[in-house]
Every structure is written in structure tokens, then in C-alpha cells.
Design a protein around this motif. Structure first.
Motif, short mmCIF file in Angstrom:
data_model
loop_
_atom_site.label_atom_id
_atom_site.label_comp_id
_atom_site.label_asym_id
_atom_site.label_seq_id
_atom_site.Cartn_x
_atom_site.Cartn_y
_atom_site.Cartn_z
N ASN A 181 0.81 -1.22 0.00
CA ASN A 181 0.00 0.00 0.00
C ASN A 181 0.84 1.26 0.00
N THR A 190 -10.12 -5.52 -2.52
CA THR A 190 -8.79 -5.25 -3.05
C THR A 190 -8.54 -3.74 -3.00
N PRO A 191 -7.27 -3.33 -3.12
CA PRO A 191 -7.01 -1.89 -3.23
C PRO A 191 -7.18 -1.40 -4.67
N HIS A 192 -7.68 -2.28 -5.55
CA HIS A 192 -7.77 -1.94 -6.97
C HIS A 192 -9.20 -1.59 -7.37
N CYS A 193 -9.37 -1.14 -8.60
CA CYS A 193 -10.69 -0.83 -9.16
C CYS A 193 -11.08 -1.76 -10.30
N LEU A 194 -10.11 -2.23 -11.06
CA LEU A 194 -10.42 -2.95 -12.30
C LEU A 194 -9.49 -4.14 -12.46
N LEU A 195 -10.05 -5.33 -12.59
CA LEU A 195 -9.29 -6.54 -12.90
C LEU A 195 -9.79 -7.10 -14.23
N GLY A 216 -3.78 -8.96 -13.59
CA GLY A 216 -5.00 -8.46 -14.21
C GLY A 216 -5.40 -7.07 -13.77
N ARG A 217 -4.66 -6.49 -12.79
CA ARG A 217 -5.02 -5.13 -12.34
C ARG A 217 -4.75 -4.11 -13.43
N VAL A 218 -5.75 -3.28 -13.71
CA VAL A 218 -5.60 -2.19 -14.66
C VAL A 218 -5.88 -0.90 -13.91
N LEU A 268 -8.80 7.04 -11.50
CA LEU A 268 -10.00 6.43 -12.08
C LEU A 268 -11.28 6.98 -11.45
N PHE A 305 1.55 1.90 -3.58
CA PHE A 305 0.38 2.44 -4.27
C PHE A 305 0.27 3.93 -3.99
N GLU A 356 -5.93 4.18 -8.96
CA GLU A 356 -7.31 3.98 -8.49
C GLU A 356 -7.96 5.32 -8.15
#
Lengths: 312, 312
Positions: free
Chosen positions: A167, B120-125, A203-205, A234, A170, A231
Motif C-alpha cells: 500500500n 482489493t485496493p484496486h478498481c479494475l481486474l 489483471g489489475r488495470v 479512475l 500504491f 485507483e
């Protein structure tokens, strides 16, 4: 036929907004200066906004100091998944946009993104489908070994040992190169490319290939490329937010207000390069550093990496 | 402590804007009515905007008449790649957004998108990483055989024989379910889910999981879900465009102007469901048909599929 005043072209590029370590500051600044100069020389020779923005981003991708193309970060599985996007808009033509995400087998993802735009009825290809497309159009291939630098491996190994610290990375926003351009016809283009964040989930975008977030351009308004905590970018649609603010503000004010809005709503930091329809521009960031370089209407190369070099 | 007027919840859902054949109109209209009723009943029982919007979209995904979850279109390789996204915003909390693209192994992509947001800390996979994540979080799995309907296979075979006609299908905009919700606390949420377009290139992602294009919500403004020609919706960022227009217009006017802007700049057709911060709403489209259903502040279920049912 009325005589038109010739339009002086402009280009602004960035090499990512993050806590760039001292060991990389010289190479990062030289890298963005070289990319901006290359793009500007092309524009001066009559190149289109699209050709110039692609060439500038390819130069950044080819430079191992930046996290895009060669030099991409490794994901949690030790693989490379790259994202890139390109967009242009002009009053004479329709809006054009192409992007790839989670691409793993090409040296220059930005050129694969352009091929999506030009050779398919689609805008965005991801994963294995993007890899297959890159092969199909003859994009220069690259193995993981060719894309990965010793520095990227070292960082990956460090995060593998201390994955609880992910983190922190990030929040430091280690990602993305980009460029915005206005050509001699007044056509706008923008582009972004990234290897993402070290130890990201497979797979994270992030924001980079997402229209409105990592990039946006609108004829009559301007062009924007962003970088930073993907993130957060976005969630607020940072590139489009900056352009919206620019409808009633200078590029410098718009970049500042857009970054402040992102900080307020998400807590995230980042950077923006922004160009208006008259060729006025700004480079701003809320991270510790961001390498940027620009050649504006006056034809003079400017660059910076610290806050004291800021061009608001 | 000041007494607050209780907020009457609202929900509007759609089942995709396209040339819905006569054989599917009854089932499509019944399907959107059931999903809207389900979501409204939950809201009336005190459910959050997020729970209601997810439940409504799950009901649409589970219904084989719609191109999302079970009933998804097949890509050019005969596989299923689904996209979904969910978003919520309220003044008390930060913006929350989660999405998946090119997911192939789950019954309810919208619930996997929600898990991306929450776990997850993500938004898009995307792609294989999204599939691995769906398994990891225990999302209900599904094989291609379970997701695919005889109608989807028949359409795929038709396009395989006549692949030159693919552009016709793109222009007819066969895709996407979605919903927008305001709960009793005034919190907004929106969601979209799609199987994409028959015979799409492997890895193609349209507008549905892209923030600002397939969906957007902003506290104090409203919530929007879109459907139609994905590439056109992406290029103009249709959901955010509709919300921007709504800052100075009614939901009905904003939807109409946003769709007109998309038509002018890209030639593409589509549909919008839109809800403002006061619970006023609109459902509009420029395709031949769009199945929609709504329960607004008055608690009355309304629905439509043809232009004469239009609620501007």
C-alpha cells in the motif's frame, strides 16, 4: 480564401509522478527532455499530432528508466502486464481512441493501442486478446526478459519479501508516461503508457488506458495526460475533470484544482500535463516529484522534476 | 438534532438498447419489471443503494433473455467474456468503484466487480487475473456451457457464416444491462453488466466496465447507466456527459442532449437511465428499442420498450 495564421505546435511529456529516487532524477529528466524534443522536431517537420504523440511515448517506453515498455514493473506473479492508450480529436474528424490493457508481449504498447484504433472497430483490447492482436498486426515482440530491468526485479523482490508494504507503493504512485500535443493544424492528441505498479495483482488495470481518467482530449478545449495513484485517478476521472475545469480557468489553475479535488475525494496524489486549445500548457503534481518536459509555442525546451521547477 | 424528511427511494433499470426482436419484447419487459421491483422492495426494507443495485443487476444477469451473465453473447472464438462495474458515492464516504472485464467463469460478474471494490485496493481486474480473483473470493462459478443460451449460439453461428455483417450488429448495439438507485439515505449507486457483442474480437472491452462511459455517479448530482454502441459511448464518456448536462437540465433533457451529442460526434446510438439527486429520473434511447423499468419516488412501477413508452 482567408489567410490563416500558422499554428505553432506544442508538446508536453511526463515520466510519472512519484517519489523518484535521487539515483534516477538525472536520467528521468534527460529522458523526458529527449522525448519532448523528438516530438517537437516531428511537429516542426509537419508531423500530425498522432504521429508526434506516439513517437514521444515510444521514446519513453524504450527508455528503461521509465515504468512503461522496457522497464515495466512486475506484477505479483513476476510477469509484465502493460497498459497504453492514445486519443485524438479535431473538428474535421470524429473522435478517435484506442487502448490496450494487460498486454505482455510487445516493446511498444502505445503502437499496439494505435493499431486497435486504426485497424479494428474496437477501442480497447485486454489480456490474451490484446497479445494475440499485437502478434497479428506485427508489433515488435518482446519477452518478459527483454522488458524487465534489473531495477524492476530488485524492486519486485523487495516487495515479495515485504508484501505488507504494498500500500505504501500504491500511495507513492509509481507509474505511467504520457504526452499531450497540438500540431500545426491545431489538432490535439494525447497518449499514456505504463507497466503499472510493482507487485500489483495479476489483471489489475489502473487509470492509464481508461478514457477520461488517464487521458482525454476534446477539440476546442484541450488535451490532458495524467499519472499517479491509478485507483484515485479512475474514481474522479482526472483527465476529463482537468479539461472541465479548464473551460473557465487557465491550464495551470485547472491542473491545480483538479489535483486538489482528487486529493479531497480520494486522498490520492498524482500529476497532470495539460494543454489548451491555444497552446498554453501546464505541468503540475501533488507527489514528491514528476519528471516533465515541454516545448511550447515559443519553441523553447523547458523541463523539471522538483516542485521548484513547477510550471503552473 | 434536526428532523429530516424521509427520502423516498428510486430505482431505474434497463435491459440494453438495441433492435430487440419481437420474439423477445415480452420477456425483456417482464425481466426489467421484475428486477426493478426486486430492487425497490429491498430499498423499501432499508437496503443500501449498493445492495439494491447489485441485486437488481444480478436478477438481470440471471435472466437468459438479457446479454449479461447467463445469456451472454459469444466472442469470435466461441468463448464468453463478460464485463461489469459498480459505483457508489455519498457525501459521508469516499467514492467507491469496482469493475471486471473479460471475465469468463462466474454467473454474476456484478458481484465479482463488487468484490474488487470491497476486497482489493484496486478498481479494475481483467482477463485471467479477473477469473483467478473470482475463484479466490468464492464467486459462484459457471462454465461456458452454463452461461450460453441456444439463442446466443444461433446468433454466433449466423455471424460466423456472415462475418462481413458484424458492423451491422455493432451499430445495432446489442449489449448491457444496468441500474441506477437512490436509497433512503440519499446515497446514489449505479451498475452495469454485459456479455458484449456477438463475434467480438477476443479481449474486446466496450463501455460497460469503464467509469464515466458505462456508468457514473456523483454525490449531489446523480447517477447514470448507459447501453448501446460501446465504442461510441466510450469516446464521448456518455454517462459522465449526461451527468454534466444534468447540472443545468432536467434528467429528461440531459439524457436527450447527451445522446444527441454522441450521435453527432460518433454516429453511434444508445440508451441512458438517469437519476438526479432529488430522485427525478429519465429513461431515453436513440436505438429502435430499450427495455426499461422504474419505481420512482411515488412508488409506482413504470416500464417501456418502444419509443411511445419513452419517459423523458
Amino acid at each position: 480564401m482567408p489567410t490563416q495564421t500558422p499554428i505553432a505546435p506544442s508538446i508536453i511529456v511526463h515520466g510519472g509522478a512519484w517519489a523518484i529516487p535521487a539515483s534516477q532524477t538525472v536520467a528521468s529528466r534527460e529522458g523526458v527532455e529527449a522525448a519532448a524534443s523528438l516530438g517537437y522536431d516531428l511537429l516542426n517537420s509537419g508531423a500530425s499530432a498522432l504521429d508526434a504523440v506516439e513517437a514521444a511515448v515510444r521514446a519513453l517506453e524504450d527508455n528503461p528508466v521509465f515504468d512503461a515498455g522496457v522497464g515495466s514493473c512486475l506484477n505479483s506473479a513476476g510477469g509484465v502486464e502493460m497498459d497504453a492508450a492514445i486519443m485524438t480529436d479535431s473538428v474535421e474528424a470524429t473522435i478517435r481512441f484506442g487502448a490496450v490493457a494487460a498486454l505482455s508481449n510487445a516493446c511498444n504498447p502505445i503502437s499496439v493501442a494505435r493499431a486497435v484504433m486504426e485497424r479494428t472497430p474496437h477501442c480497447l483490447l485486454v489480456g490474451e486478446g490484446a497479445d494475440a492482436f499485437a502478434k497479428e498486426v506485427g508489433a515488435e515482440g518482446a519477452s518478459v526478459e527483454e522488458l524487465v530491468t534489473p531495477a524492476a526485479v530488485e524492486e519486485w523482490q523487495r516487495f515479495k519479501r515485504y508484501s505488507a508494504a504494498v500500500n505504501d507503493l500504491f500511495n507513492s504512485g509509481h507509474d505511467t508516461v504520457g504526452a499531450v500535443v497540438r500540431d500545426a493544424n491545431g489538432t490535439l492528441a494525447c497518449a499514456t503508457s505504463t507497466g503499472g505498479i510493482t507487485y500489483k495483482r495479476v489483471g489489475r488495470v489502473g487509470d492509464s488506458p481508461i478514457i477520461g481518467a488517464g487521458l482525454f482530449c476534446e477539440d476546442g478545449v484541450g488535451a490532458c495526460s495524467t499519472t499517479g495513484h491509478g485507483e484515485s485517478i479512475l474514481k474522479v476521472g482526472l483527465a476529463r475533470t482537468a479539461l472541465l475545469f479548464m473551460e473557465s480557468r487557465s491550464p495551470g489553475q485547472a491542473a491545480e484544482v483538479a489535483l486538489a479535488k482528487m486529493k479531497k475525494r480520494t486522498g490520492g496524489c498524482g500529476g497532470i500535463v495539460l494543454l489548451d486549445n491555444n497552446g498554453e500548457w501546464s505541468a503540475d503534481f501533488t507527489t514528491t516529484k514528476m519528471a516533465w518536459a515541454a516545448v511550447g509555442k515559443d519553441g523553447v525546451l523547458k523541463s523539471g522534476i522538483d516542485r521548484e521547477h513547477l510550471k503552473l
